[in-house]
Design an enzyme around this catalytic site. Structure first.
Site, PDB file in Angstrom:
ATOM      1  N   HIS A 238       0.810  -1.215   0.000  1.00 19.40           N
ATOM      2  CA  HIS A 238       0.000   0.000   0.000  1.00 19.40           C
ATOM      3  C   HIS A 238       0.842   1.264   0.000  1.00 19.40           C
ATOM      4  O   HIS A 238       0.366   2.333   0.353  1.00 19.40           O
ATOM      5  CB  HIS A 238      -0.975   0.017   1.183  1.00 19.40           C
ATOM      6  CG  HIS A 238      -1.813  -1.217   1.287  1.00 19.40           C
ATOM      7  ND1 HIS A 238      -2.644  -1.635   0.274  1.00 19.40           N
ATOM      8  CD2 HIS A 238      -1.925  -2.144   2.266  1.00 19.40           C
ATOM      9  CE1 HIS A 238      -3.238  -2.754   0.640  1.00 19.40           C
ATOM     10  NE2 HIS A 238      -2.812  -3.101   1.831  1.00 19.40           N
ATOM     11  N   GLU A 296      -9.390   9.076   0.381  1.00 24.11           N
ATOM     12  CA  GLU A 296      -8.985  10.012   1.432  1.00 24.11           C
ATOM     13  C   GLU A 296      -8.427  11.264   0.777  1.00 24.11           C
ATOM     14  O   GLU A 296      -8.175  11.293  -0.430  1.00 24.11           O
ATOM     15  CB  GLU A 296      -7.912   9.394   2.332  1.00 24.11           C
ATOM     16  CG  GLU A 296      -6.604   9.117   1.612  1.00 24.11           C
ATOM     17  CD  GLU A 296      -5.415   8.955   2.567  1.00 24.11           C
ATOM     18  OE1 GLU A 296      -5.544   9.308   3.752  1.00 24.11           O
ATOM     19  OE2 GLU A 296      -4.354   8.515   2.101  1.00 24.11           O
ATOM     20  N   ASN A 298      -5.244  14.036   1.212  1.00 21.20           N
ATOM     21  CA  ASN A 298      -4.000  14.403   1.878  1.00 21.20           C
ATOM     22  C   ASN A 298      -3.880  15.919   1.807  1.00 21.20           C
ATOM     23  O   ASN A 298      -3.807  16.491   0.721  1.00 21.20           O
ATOM     24  CB  ASN A 298      -2.805  13.720   1.223  1.00 21.20           C
ATOM     25  CG  ASN A 298      -2.836  12.218   1.451  1.00 21.20           C
ATOM     26  OD1 ASN A 298      -3.234  11.755   2.525  1.00 21.20           O
ATOM     27  ND2 ASN A 298      -2.461  11.446   0.454  1.00 21.20           N
ATOM     28  N   ARG A 300      -1.786  18.344   2.111  1.00 21.32           N
ATOM     29  CA  ARG A 300      -0.379  18.789   2.103  1.00 21.32           C
ATOM     30  C   ARG A 300       0.164  18.618   0.703  1.00 21.32           C
ATOM     31  O   ARG A 300      -0.518  18.107  -0.179  1.00 21.32           O
ATOM     32  CB  ARG A 300       0.432  17.913   3.052  1.00 21.32           C
ATOM     33  CG  ARG A 300       0.289  16.438   2.672  1.00 21.32           C
ATOM     34  CD  ARG A 300       1.197  15.528   3.452  1.00 21.32           C
ATOM     35  NE  ARG A 300       0.716  14.159   3.457  1.00 21.32           N
ATOM     36  CZ  ARG A 300       1.046  13.231   2.560  1.00 21.32           C
ATOM     37  NH1 ARG A 300       1.849  13.522   1.564  1.00 21.32           N
ATOM     38  NH2 ARG A 300       0.558  12.007   2.650  1.00 21.32           N
TER      39      ARG A 300
HETATM   40  P1  ADP Z   1       2.281  10.762  -0.487  1.00 24.05           P
HETATM   41  O1  ADP Z   1       0.941  10.450   0.114  1.00 24.05           O
HETATM   42  O2  ADP Z   1       2.740  12.161  -0.354  1.00 24.05           O
HETATM   43  O3  ADP Z   1       2.480  10.155  -1.792  1.00 24.05           O
HETATM   44  P2  ADP Z   1       3.043   8.576   0.908  1.00 24.05           P
HETATM   45  O4  ADP Z   1       1.613   8.304   1.143  1.00 24.05           O
HETATM   46  O5  ADP Z   1       3.849   7.651   0.123  1.00 24.05           O
HETATM   47  O6  ADP Z   1       3.257  10.046   0.398  1.00 24.05           O
HETATM   48  O7  ADP Z   1       3.687   8.728   2.288  1.00 24.05           O
HETATM   49  C1  ADP Z   1       4.888   9.358   2.482  1.00 24.05           C
HETATM   50  C2  ADP Z   1       4.889   9.488   3.930  1.00 24.05           C
HETATM   51  O8  ADP Z   1       6.211   9.458   4.431  1.00 24.05           O
HETATM   52  C3  ADP Z   1       4.347  10.777   4.390  1.00 24.05           C
HETATM   53  O9  ADP Z   1       2.976  10.812   4.416  1.00 24.05           O
HETATM   54  C4  ADP Z   1       4.893  10.784   5.764  1.00 24.05           C
HETATM   55  O10 ADP Z   1       4.094  10.109   6.655  1.00 24.05           O
HETATM   56  C5  ADP Z   1       6.218  10.059   5.656  1.00 24.05           C
HETATM   57  N1  ADP Z   1       7.280  11.063   5.811  1.00 24.05           N
HETATM   58  C6  ADP Z   1       7.253  11.988   6.734  1.00 24.05           C
HETATM   59  N2  ADP Z   1       8.278  12.793   6.680  1.00 24.05           N
HETATM   60  C7  ADP Z   1       9.013  12.388   5.716  1.00 24.05           C
HETATM   61  C8  ADP Z   1      10.236  12.848   5.179  1.00 24.05           C
HETATM   62  N3  ADP Z   1      10.839  13.937   5.611  1.00 24.05           N
HETATM   63  N4  ADP Z   1      10.753  12.174   4.179  1.00 24.05           N
HETATM   64  C9  ADP Z   1      10.116  11.122   3.701  1.00 24.05           C
HETATM   65  N5  ADP Z   1       8.951  10.661   4.162  1.00 24.05           N
HETATM   66  C10 ADP Z   1       8.398  11.275   5.159  1.00 24.05           C
HETATM   67  P1  ADP Z   2      -3.072   5.690   3.461  1.00 21.24           P
HETATM   68  O1  ADP Z   2      -3.565   6.771   4.366  1.00 21.24           O
HETATM   69  O2  ADP Z   2      -2.269   4.691   4.174  1.00 21.24           O
HETATM   70  O3  ADP Z   2      -2.458   6.254   2.233  1.00 21.24           O
HETATM   71  P2  ADP Z   2      -5.304   4.929   1.749  1.00 21.24           P
HETATM   72  O4  ADP Z   2      -6.727   4.886   2.175  1.00 21.24           O
HETATM   73  O5  ADP Z   2      -4.918   6.044   0.885  1.00 21.24           O
HETATM   74  O6  ADP Z   2      -4.419   4.890   3.061  1.00 21.24           O
HETATM   75  O7  ADP Z   2      -4.971   3.540   1.045  1.00 21.24           O
HETATM   76  C1  ADP Z   2      -3.655   3.200   0.723  1.00 21.24           C
HETATM   77  C2  ADP Z   2      -3.646   2.224  -0.435  1.00 21.24           C
HETATM   78  O8  ADP Z   2      -4.382   1.027  -0.126  1.00 21.24           O
HETATM   79  C3  ADP Z   2      -4.285   2.733  -1.690  1.00 21.24           C
HETATM   80  O9  ADP Z   2      -3.391   3.505  -2.451  1.00 21.24           O
HETATM   81  C4  ADP Z   2      -4.702   1.453  -2.382  1.00 21.24           C
HETATM   82  O10 ADP Z   2      -3.633   0.865  -3.052  1.00 21.24           O
HETATM   83  C5  ADP Z   2      -5.088   0.553  -1.258  1.00 21.24           C
HETATM   84  N1  ADP Z   2      -6.539   0.626  -0.998  1.00 21.24           N
HETATM   85  C6  ADP Z   2      -7.149   1.494  -0.186  1.00 21.24           C
HETATM   86  N2  ADP Z   2      -8.479   1.298  -0.171  1.00 21.24           N
HETATM   87  C7  ADP Z   2      -8.719   0.272  -0.998  1.00 21.24           C
HETATM   88  C8  ADP Z   2      -9.894  -0.436  -1.380  1.00 21.24           C
HETATM   89  N3  ADP Z   2     -11.097  -0.119  -0.902  1.00 21.24           N
HETATM   90  N4  ADP Z   2      -9.784  -1.457  -2.270  1.00 21.24           N
HETATM   91  C9  ADP Z   2      -8.568  -1.806  -2.743  1.00 21.24           C
HETATM   92  N5  ADP Z   2      -7.428  -1.197  -2.393  1.00 21.24           N
HETATM   93  C10 ADP Z   2      -7.496  -0.174  -1.531  1.00 21.24           C
HETATM   94 MG    MG Z   3      -3.368   7.389   0.824  1.00 21.81          MG
END
Ligand code: ADP
Ligand code: ADP
Ligand code: MG
Length: 662
Positions: A238, A296, A298, A300
């Protein structure tokens, strides 16, 4: 144009801090970096105009210390704070504290963050706003029987998700009713320990899921625009691995529906600043206007924002700063267009062959393909420490077409040379040349299905060993041949360690400008060896085929370390040096080594001062623990090679020790 602020504090580290500083500088905004002890000499500290120490290495004591960060901003006269991503970026209390201190938070309001902070509440809100949400249960009830009944209603497979979740944690896919209770328990435990909140929601698990998200931007004048979509379907556990924009197979109709839903979502919370609306789409067939659902938001700047910058030609950090300063959005919707295609790959210090275990180490050599955008927070000589995310860089490419951008990504990854730690570069490069991916057939299960094919274990060829030997021994067949000729045709034994194995070879200089390596599976002869910096090339074999490699050489504690990047795969070789080992292990005068990568907390020894056996010399903090390194016997502290606050590698010599009277 007038700079949006006179001075900006960046409450983050690594690549995103460097990225923000670059834009601030271009806009004429002075920058203040903050750093923990682990980052005292980090790149973001060097790049900023000023830097303030905010605490020890652990993030909870530094990058998450809101008071220390706000105090640093007040002290340096910064007007605004950019939180980057992660850390305090989605913390509404931090936003309120920043504003209460009379400073500007570069991001949305505390209320907007709260509205989207919990996935269940966000989904209820989005449902009301008319945004399609993933079918499921996102109510308040948490009893096992209720949730299990909801799962039955939703229909298996379902996904249990922590409502406070992030970074792919606290999630469990459940395939049938019998497995529900155990999965719920596991998800709740994980959620409790990671987020301090064990409440969950239950969603329909979308079959063949694709993760497609929309970049949105709002200002404080009520305007909201979108900057199209990104496809982040290539994931592991994920978590995003490679992202692209636009999404493959996107049609005008689906894009219109998706971006309209995203803008509606942002408007529903009076959103200001950069935000991302994440959707899950049904990828079992072509994308459909009724085949995507809100997951969801984000609130930021996202890690993968550069792919959007590449296809729109906009600087999203500039947009953030202008909007935070009260300006209107730089462009209206009609003026934002897509040009070409872009990819981003996340380069990590991790070992794909070993379950993607995060790695640490000093990056003795770091080189990127100059035709790509490489957003890095480290430079050659920096260490990846155990304290933070082990991301080394993001490699971003742009092309007129998807094929072109993807081919550039593969080239860039194969040309990325990181020496001193294991990385996922070769894994990413293999992924970039995956046929299904090339056809745009992406879904979040692709990496898992193809995992074994993506984990390359390219053998180290004899030609590569020969090139490494020539380079490490600094053999220059043209200039220094005479010296070697003394041996005539006699072979010179060379010995390497590679992946725990000993390689014994013989090196021959026949006197005709060539180098021969014998003793391996085959004998190789190299001709016309040319070295330019780290690039080494030669001709080999009967056909005289050109081979080329990037070779970095440095002195390690056990001898000469060699990292050779050839055909996109990096290999490590060690030429053991018994003298070097002896020097480090005390045969030639005791040395005290760091047992692991960590931070020097205290140096209690003094140069020239005698100590008794067991006396404390250095206190090292690693893995959140303090370790005292003591004198192995009575003696004199001859030389100290470390200082308080410094990050040291495992194996680094911290001080040298002599026998008293010697
Ligand atoms: P995005 O949602 O921006 O694509 P991801 O869901 O892959 O990023 O999550 C990256 C996560 O890494 C951030 O949401 C955060 O929780 C965590 N993170 C926090 N600070 C840092 C940092 N300085 N460098 C890399 N990752 C970070
Ligand atoms: P996070 O806050 O950890 O980023 P997300 O809700 O964005 O959580 O989900 C992270 C990942 O999990 C998604 O990018 C997707 O690959 C998978 N995912 C989330 N919800 C579903 C769903 N209902 N069915 C299939 N895959 C899902
Ligand atoms: Mg997400």
């Amino acid at each position: 144009m007038k700079p949006p602020f006179s001075k900006l504090l960046i409450a983050n580290r690594g690549e995103i801090a460097c990225r923000i500083i670059a834009t601030a500088r271009r806009l004429g905004v002075k920058t203040v970096a903050v750093f923990s002890d682990a980052d005292a000499r980090a790149l973001h500290v060097e790049l900023a105009d000023e830097a303030v120490r905010i605490g020890p290495a652990p993030a909870t004591d530094s990058y998450l210390d809101a008071n220390a960060i706000i105090a640093a901003a007040k002290r340096t006269g910064a007007e605004a704070i950019h939180p980057g991503y992660g850390f305090l970026s989605e913390n509404p209390e931090f936003v309120e504290a920043v504003e209460a201190a009379g400073l500007v938070f570069v991001g949305p309001s505390a209320d907007s963050i709260r509205a989207m902070g919990l996935k269940d509440a966000a989904k209820r809100l989005m449902e009301k706003a008319g945004v399609p949400v993933v079918p499921g249960y996102h109510g308040e009830a948490q009893e096992v029987v209720v949730l299990a009944a909801k799962a039955n209603e939703i229909g298996y497979p379902v996904l249990i998700k922590a409502r406070a979740g992030g970074g792919g944690k606290g999630m469990r896919k459940v395939d049938d009713q019998r497995a529900f209770k155990d999965a719920l328990g596991a998800a709740k435990r994980e959620a409790k320990s990671a987020f301090g909140d064990d409440r969950v929601l239950v969603e329909k698990y979308v079959a063949t899921p694709r993760h497609i998200e929309v970049q949105v931007f709002g200002d404080s004048h009520g305007n909201v625009v979108h900057l199209f979509e990104r496809d982040c379907s290539l994931q592991r556990r994920h978590q995003k691995v490679i992202e692209e924009a636009p999404a493959p197979g996107m049609t005008d109709d689906v894009r219109a529906a998706m971006t309209e839903a995203a803008v509606k979502a942002a408007q529903a919370i009076n959103y200001s600043g950069a935000g991302t609306i994440e959707f899950i789409a049904d990828g079992s067939g072509p994308l459909r206007s009724d085949g995507f659902w809100f997951m969801e938001m984000n609130t930021r700047l996202q890690v993968e924002h550069p792919v959007t910058e590449a296809i729109t030609g906009q600087d999203l950090v500039e947009w953030q700063l202008r909007v935070a300063a009260g300006e209107t959005l730089p462009l209206s919707q009609g003026d934002i267009a897509i040009s070409g295609h872009a990819f981003e790959a996340r380069l990590y210090a991790e070992d794909p062959a070993n379950g993607f275990l995060p790695a640490t180490g000093t990056l003795h050599h770091l080189a990127f393909d100059q035709n790509a955008r490489n957003d890095a927070g480290v430079r050659s000589g920096d260490a990846i420490t155990p304290f933070y995310d082990p991301m080394i860089a993001k490699v971003i490419t742009h092309g007129e077409t998807r094929d072109e951008a993807l081919s550039k990504l593969g080239t860039a990854l194969r040309g990325t040379h990181v020496a001193g730690t294991v990385t996922n570069a070769a894994f990413l490069a293999t992924l970039a040349s995956h046929e299904g991916f090339a056809r745009g057939e992406v879904d979040t299960g692709l990496i898992d299905r193809e995992n074994s094919a993506l984990i390359v274990s390219e053998p180290l060829t004899e030609a590569a060993i020969a090139l490494a030997a020539v380079t490490a021994l600094e053999l220059d067949p043209a200039a220094r041949f005479a010296g070697w000729r003394l041996w005539g045709d006699a072979s010179h034994p060379v010995r390497f360690m590679h992946g725990g194995e000993e390689l014994k070879r013989r090196l021959l200089l026949p006197g005709d400008g060539s180098v021969v390596l014998e003793g391996g599976a085959e004998t190789v002869r190299l001709r016309g060896i040319v070295r330019e910096g780290t690039k080494v090339s030669a001709r080999t074999g009967a056909t005289g085929a050109m081979i080329e490699a990037n070779i970095a050489v440095w002195r390690g504690i056990e001898g000469t370390e060699i990292s050779i990047l050839m055909d996109g795969v990096a290999h490590d070789l060690l030429m053991p040096d018994p003298l070097a080992v002896a020097a480090h292990h005390g045969d030639l005068g005791d040395a005290i080594l760091a047992p692991m990568t960590g931070i020097v907390r205290a140096v209690t020894a003094r140069e020239g001062v005698a100590v008794d056996k067991g006396d404390k010399l250095v206190v090292l903090e690693a893995m959140k623990m303090e370790t005292s390194l003591t004198a192995p016997r009575a003696g004199l502290v001859a030389e100290i090679f470390c200082a308080e606050g410094e990050t040291v590698d495992g194996g680094a010599v911290l001080l040298r020790f002599e026998e008293t009277g010697s």
